[in-house]
Design a protein around this motif. Sequence first.
Motif, PDB file in Angstrom:
ATOM      1  N   ARG A   1      -0.758  -4.738   2.175  1.00 44.49           N
ATOM      2  CA  ARG A   1      -0.136  -3.539   1.602  1.00 44.49           C
ATOM      3  C   ARG A   1       1.372  -3.557   1.780  1.00 44.49           C
ATOM      4  NH1 ARG A   1      -3.371   1.925   1.953  1.00 44.49           N
ATOM      5  NH2 ARG A   1      -1.566   2.392   0.671  1.00 44.49           N
TER       6      ARG A   1
ATOM      7  N   GLU B   1       4.686  -3.418  -6.137  1.00 44.78           N
ATOM      8  CA  GLU B   1       3.463  -3.377  -6.927  1.00 44.78           C
ATOM      9  C   GLU B   1       2.555  -2.286  -6.378  1.00 44.78           C
ATOM     10  OE1 GLU B   1       1.578  -7.164  -7.025  1.00 44.78           O
ATOM     11  OE2 GLU B   1       3.384  -8.201  -7.696  1.00 44.78           O
ATOM     12  N   GLU B   2       1.670  -1.795  -7.228  1.00 42.48           N
ATOM     13  CA  GLU B   2       0.765  -0.734  -6.818  1.00 42.48           C
ATOM     14  C   GLU B   2      -0.467  -1.327  -6.135  1.00 42.48           C
ATOM     15  OE1 GLU B   2      -1.962   2.612  -8.978  1.00 42.48           O
ATOM     16  OE2 GLU B   2       0.010   2.202  -9.829  1.00 42.48           O
TER      17      GLU B   2
ATOM     18  N   SER C   1      -4.156  -1.442  -5.627  1.00 38.88           N
ATOM     19  CA  SER C   1      -5.350  -1.003  -6.347  1.00 38.88           C
ATOM     20  C   SER C   1      -6.625  -1.342  -5.569  1.00 38.88           C
ATOM     21  CB  SER C   1      -5.398  -1.640  -7.733  1.00 38.88           C
ATOM     22  OG  SER C   1      -5.417  -3.046  -7.617  1.00 38.88           O
ATOM     23  N   ARG C   2      -6.652  -2.525  -4.950  1.00 42.38           N
ATOM     24  CA  ARG C   2      -7.808  -2.920  -4.156  1.00 42.38           C
ATOM     25  C   ARG C   2      -7.385  -4.046  -3.228  1.00 42.38           C
ATOM     26  NH1 ARG C   2     -10.047  -7.576  -6.815  1.00 42.38           N
ATOM     27  NH2 ARG C   2      -9.099  -7.750  -8.871  1.00 42.38           N
TER      28      ARG C   2
END
Length: 107
Positions: free
Chosen positions: A30, A38-39, A41-42
Motif C-alpha cells: 500500500r 495509484e489507487e 483496489s486489491r
Amino acid sequence: MGIAKKIDLAIGVLGVLLLAHAAHSTIQYRAALKIKEEEFSRVSFQILVEVLVSSALCLWAALSVPGTFLEILPDSKHDRILQLPENLDFMIFNHRGKLFPPKLDVN
C-alpha cells in the motif's frame, strides 16, 4: 511432549510468522502504491496465497497441538447442569424475561 507435538507446534509458529509477514507485505504494498499515486483496489496474488497458506498452517496447529478430542458421555455425573445450585453466586434472575407475562394455561 512428543516429537509430533513439537513438529505441530513448529508448524503453528511458522503459520503465525507467515501471517505477520503477509500483513507487513500488505502495508509495504500500500505504501508503494501511494508513492506511485495509484489507487488500492486489491492485494497482490502473492500476498493472498501467503495468507491462505499461513491460515491453513495455523488451523492445523490449532487442531493438533492441544490433543485429541474426547467424547462427551451422556451418563457422566461430572459437569452437569444439575450441580449448578451448589454455587448460587453466578445465577442471575433479574433479566429481560421478566418483562413478558408468564403463559398461563387456563382450561
